[in-house]
Write a protein that holds these residues in place. Structure first.
Motif, PDB file in Angstrom:
ATOM      1  N   GLY A 132       2.782  -5.674  -1.398  1.00 31.16           N
ATOM      2  CA  GLY A 132       2.449  -6.639  -2.444  1.00 31.16           C
ATOM      3  C   GLY A 132       3.254  -7.926  -2.346  1.00 31.16           C
ATOM      4  O   GLY A 132       3.104  -8.821  -3.175  1.00 31.16           O
ATOM      5  N   ARG A 133       4.095  -8.057  -1.330  1.00 31.73           N
ATOM      6  CA  ARG A 133       4.932  -9.255  -1.163  1.00 31.73           C
ATOM      7  C   ARG A 133       4.116 -10.380  -0.532  1.00 31.73           C
ATOM      8  O   ARG A 133       3.268 -10.144   0.323  1.00 31.73           O
ATOM      9  N   ARG A 134       4.436 -11.625  -0.946  1.00 34.07           N
ATOM     10  CA  ARG A 134       3.791 -12.793  -0.351  1.00 34.07           C
ATOM     11  C   ARG A 134       4.201 -12.911   1.113  1.00 34.07           C
ATOM     12  O   ARG A 134       5.375 -12.770   1.448  1.00 34.07           O
ATOM     13  N   LEU A 135       3.229 -13.203   1.965  1.00 35.86           N
ATOM     14  CA  LEU A 135       3.545 -13.367   3.384  1.00 35.86           C
ATOM     15  C   LEU A 135       4.512 -14.519   3.599  1.00 35.86           C
ATOM     16  O   LEU A 135       5.374 -14.455   4.478  1.00 35.86           O
ATOM     17  N   SER A 136       4.385 -15.585   2.815  1.00 31.30           N
ATOM     18  CA  SER A 136       5.268 -16.742   2.973  1.00 31.30           C
ATOM     19  C   SER A 136       6.723 -16.402   2.648  1.00 31.30           C
ATOM     20  O   SER A 136       7.623 -17.134   3.028  1.00 31.30           O
ATOM     21  N   GLU A 137       6.948 -15.307   1.964  1.00 32.18           N
ATOM     22  CA  GLU A 137       8.311 -14.900   1.605  1.00 32.18           C
ATOM     23  C   GLU A 137       8.857 -13.816   2.527  1.00 32.18           C
ATOM     24  O   GLU A 137      10.004 -13.411   2.395  1.00 32.18           O
ATOM     25  N   MET A 138       8.033 -13.339   3.428  1.00 35.51           N
ATOM     26  CA  MET A 138       8.441 -12.259   4.321  1.00 35.51           C
ATOM     27  C   MET A 138       8.937 -12.831   5.648  1.00 35.51           C
ATOM     28  O   MET A 138       8.537 -13.903   6.057  1.00 35.51           O
ATOM     29  N   ASN A 139       9.770 -12.091   6.305  1.00 31.23           N
ATOM     30  CA  ASN A 139      10.250 -12.444   7.637  1.00 31.23           C
ATOM     31  C   ASN A 139       9.327 -11.754   8.644  1.00 31.23           C
ATOM     32  O   ASN A 139       9.684 -10.749   9.234  1.00 31.23           O
ATOM     33  N   SER A 140       8.125 -12.296   8.797  1.00 31.61           N
ATOM     34  CA  SER A 140       7.122 -11.645   9.638  1.00 31.61           C
ATOM     35  C   SER A 140       7.147 -12.207  11.053  1.00 31.61           C
ATOM     36  O   SER A 140       7.642 -13.303  11.288  1.00 31.61           O
ATOM     37  N   ALA A 141       6.608 -11.428  11.960  1.00 27.90           N
ATOM     38  CA  ALA A 141       6.519 -11.857  13.359  1.00 27.90           C
ATOM     39  C   ALA A 141       5.384 -11.098  14.034  1.00 27.90           C
ATOM     40  O   ALA A 141       5.088  -9.963  13.670  1.00 27.90           O
ATOM     41  N   PHE A 142       4.772 -11.733  14.999  1.00 27.23           N
ATOM     42  CA  PHE A 142       3.783 -11.054  15.824  1.00 27.23           C
ATOM     43  C   PHE A 142       4.538 -10.282  16.905  1.00 27.23           C
ATOM     44  O   PHE A 142       5.454 -10.812  17.528  1.00 27.23           O
ATOM     45  N   LEU A 143       4.142  -9.033  17.135  1.00 30.84           N
ATOM     46  CA  LEU A 143       4.720  -8.205  18.186  1.00 30.84           C
ATOM     47  C   LEU A 143       3.615  -7.774  19.143  1.00 30.84           C
ATOM     48  O   LEU A 143       2.442  -7.741  18.767  1.00 30.84           O
ATOM     49  N   ALA A 144       4.004  -7.438  20.339  1.00 30.68           N
ATOM     50  CA  ALA A 144       3.041  -6.954  21.325  1.00 30.68           C
ATOM     51  C   ALA A 144       2.473  -5.619  20.860  1.00 30.68           C
ATOM     52  O   ALA A 144       3.203  -4.741  20.410  1.00 30.68           O
ATOM     53  N   GLY A 145       1.158  -5.473  20.955  1.00 31.98           N
ATOM     54  CA  GLY A 145       0.489  -4.229  20.579  1.00 31.98           C
ATOM     55  C   GLY A 145       0.525  -3.227  21.714  1.00 31.98           C
ATOM     56  O   GLY A 145       0.999  -3.523  22.820  1.00 31.98           O
ATOM     57  N   PRO A 146      -0.006  -2.042  21.452  1.00 30.66           N
ATOM     58  CA  PRO A 146       0.066  -0.968  22.451  1.00 30.66           C
ATOM     59  C   PRO A 146      -0.679  -1.255  23.748  1.00 30.66           C
ATOM     60  O   PRO A 146      -0.347  -0.690  24.782  1.00 30.66           O
TER      61      PRO A 146
END
Length: 172
Positions: A132-146
């Motif tokens: 439920g957290r805003r994406l703009s407030e998260m420390n998100s990153a794209f990672l390599a998938g399987p």
């Protein structure tokens, strides 16, 4: 000049741009999603040349974003209805609206987004479904998938990303 294809990049963003990367595309989809499904309506609303509209609509049909359906036999006339895939673009269009209203000179004084049931203006935000957290407030990153190839694994390596971000901080 032929544009480069993004198909082999292995990135969902690049894959999406294969279908919607031309700037008329999202404007056409905005109008189609708003119920303007006939060629003459789209041409009038957008001020787009008929040849360009024909080309873009053909591309949208091929991409599976709209389907072409005859609504008049004589003369033959068609409308362009959004598919499920096309309807899923609504959130992308809302995201662009939100960004544009905040960061461009074209603020939301002429166009506002409202809840049709209540009439209240909507302030859209993107949230993580699980927290439920805003994406703009998260420390998100794209990672390599399987199934990521070596190029993607290297490009999205967390240690290399941290090094690049440190470099960016050091130069500011």
């Amino acid at each position: 000049m032929r544009r480069k294809s993004f198909q082999g990049m292995g990135c969902p963003i690049a894959g999406a741009l294969e279908h919607v990367g031309e700037w008329w595309t999202l404007l056409i989809m905005r109008d189609v999603l708003d119920g303007y499904t006939r060629f003459d309506e789209l041409e009038r609303n957008l001020g787009i040349a008929p040849t360009m509209l024909t080309s873009r609509l053909r591309t949208l049909v091929e991409a599976g974003l709209v389907e072409r359906a005859r609504y008049s036999a004589s003369p033959p006339r068609y409308e362009y209805r959004p598919t499920a895939s096309g309807r899923d673009l609504a959130s992308v269009i809302v995201a662009l609206y939100t960004w544009g209203a905040k960061h461009t000179a074209v603020r939301n004084s002429q166009v506002t987004l409202v809840d049709q049931d209540s009439g209240r203006e909507i302030d859209p935000v993107f949230v993580d479904r699980h927290s439920g957290r805003r994406l703009s407030e998260m420390n998100s990153a794209f990672l390599a998938g399987p199934e990521a190839d070596t190029f993607i694994q290297t490009r999205l390596d967390p240690e290399l990303r941290a090094s690049r971000r440190r470099r960016r901080r050091d130069t500011h």
